[in-house]
Design a protein around this motif. Structure first.
Motif, PDB file in Angstrom:
ATOM      1  N   GLY A 103       0.850  -1.197   0.000  1.00 57.74           N
ATOM      2  CA  GLY A 103       0.000   0.000   0.000  1.00 57.74           C
ATOM      3  C   GLY A 103       0.874   1.231   0.000  1.00 57.74           C
ATOM      4  O   GLY A 103       2.045   1.172   0.388  1.00 57.74           O
ATOM      5  N   ALA A 104       0.325   2.345  -0.442  1.00 64.79           N
ATOM      6  CA  ALA A 104       1.090   3.597  -0.453  1.00 64.79           C
ATOM      7  C   ALA A 104       0.146   4.768  -0.285  1.00 64.79           C
ATOM      8  O   ALA A 104      -1.075   4.647  -0.500  1.00 64.79           O
ATOM      9  N   TYR A 105       0.723   5.874   0.107  1.00 65.91           N
ATOM     10  CA  TYR A 105      -0.030   7.137   0.162  1.00 65.91           C
ATOM     11  C   TYR A 105       0.927   8.261  -0.199  1.00 65.91           C
ATOM     12  O   TYR A 105       2.050   8.324   0.321  1.00 65.91           O
ATOM     13  N   GLY A 122      -0.414   1.928   5.455  1.00 65.35           N
ATOM     14  CA  GLY A 122      -0.531   0.666   6.187  1.00 65.35           C
ATOM     15  C   GLY A 122      -1.907   0.048   6.035  1.00 65.35           C
ATOM     16  O   GLY A 122      -2.037  -1.174   5.824  1.00 65.35           O
ATOM     17  N   ARG A 123      -2.948   0.881   6.120  1.00 65.98           N
ATOM     18  CA  ARG A 123      -4.320   0.360   5.953  1.00 65.98           C
ATOM     19  C   ARG A 123      -4.490  -0.230   4.547  1.00 65.98           C
ATOM     20  O   ARG A 123      -5.062  -1.292   4.364  1.00 65.98           O
ATOM     21  N   ARG A 124      -3.939   0.485   3.548  1.00 68.66           N
ATOM     22  CA  ARG A 124      -4.056  -0.016   2.158  1.00 68.66           C
ATOM     23  C   ARG A 124      -3.308  -1.339   1.982  1.00 68.66           C
ATOM     24  O   ARG A 124      -3.766  -2.234   1.263  1.00 68.66           O
ATOM     25  N   ALA A 179       3.982   0.812   2.331  1.00 65.64           N
ATOM     26  CA  ALA A 179       3.907  -0.230   3.363  1.00 65.64           C
ATOM     27  C   ALA A 179       3.759  -1.607   2.734  1.00 65.64           C
ATOM     28  O   ALA A 179       3.274  -1.737   1.599  1.00 65.64           O
ATOM     29  N   VAL A 180       4.169  -2.622   3.492  1.00 69.28           N
ATOM     30  CA  VAL A 180       3.909  -4.008   3.093  1.00 69.28           C
ATOM     31  C   VAL A 180       3.459  -4.795   4.325  1.00 69.28           C
ATOM     32  O   VAL A 180       3.810  -4.446   5.458  1.00 69.28           O
TER      33      VAL A 180
END
Ligand code: ACO
Length: 333
Positions: free
Chosen positions: A15-17, A65-67, A169-170
């Motif tokens: 995930g990323a933002y 992190g949520r993604r 994130a992973v």
């Protein structure tokens, strides 16, 4: 080195933002003595994202992190380890990882930060994977996040045009076989010349005072020319070392995701490894150098755009202040 006879560790989701605020080189040129032409030809950067005033490393990390948890199909209840890599924590303490633990509604689990600048995500990935292999932890959230704009000196044109903000994130967990997932990791450091790239103020050596603030000691300082040379050398060596450890050669790689610092650095490594540039994933033009977030943001993009597919041999490699470096060789599954 990977640990023989211990379970493999798999990246289950990414995930990323990145912030909404896009700042083009032409926007920078309105307030800094620079130009789109200078920045793009020297670095490959066209634009970067700068976080809003109410966005911090922990808020960006939490979204990424949520993604990653959603992509992995993992419920927050299942996460039992959070490691956040950052050089721009919300505050010196408590850790950004603790803020993320609360923001994501995770259980009262082990959460801590590590600081290895642009190599931070690769350090965190190595630490997290090896903690899972011990059997003490089942599902780890590994995040790289930076609000670089908070430590940039906008009166220093040689550094302020290079960096951007964001998080990646992973989610990790153990797999079955030994020939899938994270095949090997390495990391290293050389602290002999910390001044090459540092934030001199704000620590115990130079606590915040009116004098330190006046001296702009709380901003990032860099010797760009020296860092450039070291970056090429250590990333080439780290790539060769990890491939050799695992019995592969550069031509067997399907994709390389290097730390996104400068396109000329990436081109030099490609030429030294004799790997064509189209095997190197890059998004420098869009985000600039997001330090510890650069590799996980690029990984998330590469996975979601199917640039990385099941069975691919993937190399992550980076370097950063310290100096530090790291690499991870992955059989994507
Ligand atoms: N716009 C216009 N001119 C500029 C700018 C700018 N933004 N910045 C510097 N200049 C000028 C300099 O003042 C100099 O002018 P002068 O010749 O009149 O003195 C000229 O451009 C050349 O400057 P150099 O520093 O020699 O430029 P160089 O070609 O070395 O490129 C750069 C500089 C892009 C910073 C390069 O050295 C580089 O990319 N180094 C690696 C940096 C890096 O990767 N850092 C990330 C580390 S990762 C981490 O842990 C954070």
């Amino acid at each position: 080195m990977s640990l023989p006879n211990l379970p493999s560790v798999i990246i289950r989701g990414t995930g990323a933002y990145t912030p909404e605020n896009v700042v083009h080189n032409n926007d920078m040129a309105k307030t800094v003595d620079t130009s789109d032409e200078w920045i793009f030809t020297r670095t490959g950067i066209r634009e970067r994202r700068f976080a809003a005033a109410d966005e911090t490393s922990s808020t960006m990390a939490s979204i990424a992190g949520r993604r990653a948890m959603e992509a992995a199909g993992v419920h927050p209840e299942e996460i039992d380890l959070v490691i956040v890599a950052t050089i721009t924590p919300d505050m010196p303490f408590p850790s950004t990882a603790c803020l993320v633990q609360h923001a994501l509604g995770l259980k009262p689990i082990t959460a801590f930060d590590i600081e290895a600048a642009c190599s931070g995500f690769l350090y965190a990935l190595r630490i997290g994977a090896n903690m899972l292999r011990t059997g003490d932890f089942k599902k780890a959230l590994i995040i790289g996040t930076e609000k670089m704009s908070s430590i940039l000196d906008f009166s220093d044109r040689s550094t302020c045009v290079l960096f951007g903000d964001g998080a990646g994130a992973v989610v990790l967990s153990c797999g079955e076989g030994s020939d899938e997932g994270i095949l090997g990791t390495l990391s290293g450091s050389d602290g002999s010349n910390p001044a090459l790239l540092c934030q001199p103020g704000g620590g115990s050596r130079q606590p915040a005072t009116a004098t330190s603030i006046h001296a702009r000691a709380h901003f990032l300082k860099m010797n760009g020319k020296e860092i450039f040379k070291v970056a090429v050398r250590v990333m080439e060596q780290a790539s060769r070392d990890i491939l050799k450890q695992r019995g592969f050669s550069p031509d067997q790689l399907d994709c390389i995701i290097p730390h996104q610092a400068n396109m000329r650095i990436i081109e030099s490594i490609a030429s030294r490894l004799k790997v064509p540039m189209d095997k190197f994933y890059n998004n420098l033009s869009t985000y600039g150098n997001t330090s510890a977030a650069s590799i996980p943001i690029a990984l998330d993009e590469a996975v979601r755009s199917r640039r990385v597919n099941k069975g691919d041999l993937l190399l992550l490699v980076g370097f950063g202040a310290g100096l530090t470096w790291g690499a991870s060789l992955i059989k994507w599954s």
